[in-house]
Design an enzyme around this catalytic site. Sequence first.
Site, PDB file in Angstrom:
ATOM      1  N   ASP A 490       0.812  -1.221   0.000  1.00 50.36           N
ATOM      2  CA  ASP A 490       0.000   0.000   0.000  1.00 50.36           C
ATOM      3  C   ASP A 490       0.841   1.265   0.000  1.00 50.36           C
ATOM      4  OD1 ASP A 490      -2.684  -0.564  -0.040  1.00 50.36           O
ATOM      5  OD2 ASP A 490      -2.795  -0.957   2.109  1.00 50.36           O
TER       6      ASP A 490
HETATM    7  C1  GLC Z   1      -1.849  -3.919   5.208  1.00 48.53           C
HETATM    8  C2  GLC Z   1      -3.027  -3.924   4.282  1.00 48.53           C
HETATM    9  C3  GLC Z   1      -2.776  -4.803   3.093  1.00 48.53           C
HETATM   10  C4  GLC Z   1      -1.483  -4.461   2.443  1.00 48.53           C
HETATM   11  C5  GLC Z   1      -0.346  -4.466   3.440  1.00 48.53           C
HETATM   12  C6  GLC Z   1       0.948  -4.003   2.846  1.00 48.53           C
HETATM   13  O1  GLC Z   1      -1.732  -5.138   5.837  1.00 48.53           O
HETATM   14  O2  GLC Z   1      -4.176  -4.367   4.939  1.00 48.53           O
HETATM   15  O3  GLC Z   1      -3.829  -4.681   2.179  1.00 48.53           O
HETATM   16  O4  GLC Z   1      -1.252  -5.386   1.422  1.00 48.53           O
HETATM   17  O5  GLC Z   1      -0.670  -3.621   4.510  1.00 48.53           O
HETATM   18  O6  GLC Z   1       0.946  -2.654   2.574  1.00 48.53           O
HETATM   19  C1  GLC Z   2      -1.641  -0.447   5.032  1.00 51.39           C
HETATM   20  C2  GLC Z   2      -0.237  -0.214   5.428  1.00 51.39           C
HETATM   21  C3  GLC Z   2      -0.095   1.078   6.136  1.00 51.39           C
HETATM   22  C4  GLC Z   2      -0.667   2.171   5.292  1.00 51.39           C
HETATM   23  C5  GLC Z   2      -2.118   1.879   5.002  1.00 51.39           C
HETATM   24  C6  GLC Z   2      -2.726   2.901   4.141  1.00 51.39           C
HETATM   25  O1  GLC Z   2      -2.387  -0.704   6.150  1.00 51.39           O
HETATM   26  O2  GLC Z   2       0.201  -1.230   6.272  1.00 51.39           O
HETATM   27  O3  GLC Z   2       1.238   1.315   6.440  1.00 51.39           O
HETATM   28  O4  GLC Z   2      -0.555   3.403   5.936  1.00 51.39           O
HETATM   29  O5  GLC Z   2      -2.198   0.641   4.357  1.00 51.39           O
HETATM   30  O6  GLC Z   2      -4.020   2.541   3.763  1.00 51.39           O
END
Ligand code: GLC
Ligand code: GLC
Length: 822
Positions: A490
């Site tokens: 993300d």
């Molecule tokens: C969080 C989000 C997931 C994403 C991951 C890596 O666990 O829920 O959707 O793939 O972060 O950013």
């Molecule tokens: C996921 C990631 C986090 C980020 C978020 C944004 O959860 O783990 O670090 O800020 O996505 O949606």
Amino acid sequence: MRYGHFDDETREYVITTPHTPAPWINYLGSQNFFSLISHLGGGYSFYRDARMRRLTRYRYNNIPSDAGGRYFYVHDGGDVWTPTWLPVKADLDHFETRHGLGYTRITGERGGLRVEQLHFVPVDTDAEVARVTVTNTSDAVKTPALFSFVEFALWNAQDDQTNYQRNLSIGEVEVEQDGPYGSAVYHRTEYRERRDHFAVHAVNARAEGFDTDRDTFVGPYNGLGEAAVPHAGTSAGSVASGWYPIGSLCVRPTLAPGESATYTFVLGYLENPDDAKWADDAHQVVNKARAHALLARFASTEQTDAAFADLQRYWTGLLSTYSVSSTDPRLDRMVNIWNQYQCMVTFNMSRSASYFETGIGRGMGFRDSTQDLLGFVHLIPERARERILDIAATQLPDGSAYHQYQPLTKRGNHDLGSGFNDDPMWLVAGVAAYLKETGDLAILDEQVPFDNDDALAAPLFEHLTRSFRFVTENLGPHGLPLIGRADWNDCLNLNCFSTEPGESFQTTENQAGGVAESLFIATQFVLYGEQYAQIAERHGLADVAAAAREDVQRMRDAVLEHGWDGRWFLRAYDYYGHKVGTDEDSEGKIWIEPQGFAVMAGIGTDRPADGGPSVAETALESVHELLATPHGLVLQHPAYTTYRIELGEVSTYPPGYKENGGIFCHNNPWVIIGETVLGHGARAFDYYRRIAPAYREEISEVHRQEPYVYAQMIAGKEAVRHGEAKNSWLTGTAAWNFVAVSQHLLGIRPDWDGLVVDPRIGPDVPEFRVRRVIRGATYEITVHNTGADGATARLTVDGSPVEGTTVPYAPAGSVVRVAAVV
Ligand code: GLC
Ligand code: GLC
């Protein structure tokens, strides 16, 4: 250091002190009604949707922490205390919390009085039930008063925390002290107008008193620990009108030495049809028929106990689908109990409500929930089926997807929208897992809307096709998939270029026309594109399958040609076409995601003619050298020390945390599985043990989160607090580690035509037995395992040797005995 221990017989984690490093929580409920409950009784309840139907209040960010929950205050001859330790914090002579499967039992004892609170959400019930037993352990008669306490939230959790100018005037309750099954408080805020739902807090005895007004119960300027009514020792009989409605009921048993009294308290959610909202329309009295029917089911302790026994049977049934018996108790308890339990919780919650997720910010994630299916589908395939259809219905006609949807409405979330270009192929992953588990090919013909619009409905198979085509139609200059707003990571936001504090990295694209490409999506496409082809074949579309395989082959070639950095796979090409995740950079040289995924997809696994290491082996050797720590594998190395505007959120985290060099446990199993693909069982199992919580129990003072469930992240090697976990419970780590351990280390996995038995766990587990129930047949599998690298199992099925590692599916009802020698 530990703060408790596992009790494998009862399938519980037993916490023996209130003073854990953080609240250690559990979840109650697995259908529509859910509660979070900490070992100190903190947490909250909601119906289906943590944002839209919040029953009780909890204060994130509060001082002191873990504020808000269901509490029972004891007033025993002037001594006021709470068995949950919080909120009164009086010293206890004995304290114990047992977190079990869908229930939590908290016992506190002080001054010759023991109180045991057993909290659970019964099967098929929209209520949290608390069986509370008060025992006089002294040698004198006691007449303690017990005051329950719940604080109602005004349904919409977001609004509840922000809109005080309205909310402080709308609170309404009804009190029924002489109800048919005891006493009850009804929370009916907004019921007079557009809501058809209300809550009830009740006890199965006539309460001697009640309170429904928080300020009266707590007293002005007091904290919950100093609450006025419990200290006074008698209820005030307050009736809330606006301000802060609560539910409190008081019972006062007379207990001879050794005697106990048991009560059942209920916190329930009820809906009434529009034409039956009122018992008395003129006076606007709530129709309580359904509430009474609910309370009737818990009128006696025997009924409550029977409901609890049902819940335990329910879990025994669920967990009988896959179980292992080995020489390693920690492995057994992860596989048989806790990992599967966490898979159920992530399936239900997605990433919405935990002690790190407020239940307001996120609904169900498209990519999160599709991956959660991988660890859940064997537990209740029918619910996986329903979930697949719900998720597919939020897909957009071009194959992309709303990144999230709201569980109550099942509609895509417009605020977040689309553009996470890995989303589409996760749908293929989830469907493939479902099909292998069940053989239910008919699901492919189900008519499913796009964008929740029935006019756009098409068979589920068409949804998979659009997923597949979304990738092939959105390729960049190297023939690799465009990343969009982000891929699995993300925080890799290559088109964002944000300079504005607070601007969302995920939904902002400040520079249009980007050509940033993702190696993650490329490897994901190779893995699930092949599965799409396999589905097409079984759907009778050989030509579609063949064409898909050509696209997959092109992607494989592109990965090897443009995605290889010499010692590992690149991570991406940025907006300008520069490499991300290259040895040429000073930081962020190597990233974990494409290494694990490429090897899982079988990219570069062929040995070169000179017999040297394959590309895949080289990549995973680099992972071992640069990413491995005693606490797991970090996401990339070295972590970024400065903000790189062209990379987005990833470089905003201090080095070693979250996506910037944290141990992001979700992707560790990709490398674990990759190592098993290469035949390196010993290394794979070693990696597994670094992050599996039961193996980290001994260092709970470092890890700090619950030792029975995975956390999303453990701080990485550059972090100040290396080894400390965060974001426990709601993470794709649960599903993926269950896949890694059950299907690849222990090696028992469903395939299209049979159950594969192919253990690769190394020498530390010399013998084990697995029981797997699939498609109605039971497989009793015994494994003798040398654990030698590269060894493949030889199988005997019902006494006869078979070729290969697949045991053909047997008819429902049969028992198949498999012996494997590795
Ligand atoms: C969080 C989000 C997931 C994403 C991951 C890596 O666990 O829920 O959707 O793939 O972060 O950013
Ligand atoms: C996921 C990631 C986090 C980020 C978020 C944004 O959860 O783990 O670090 O800020 O996505 O949606």
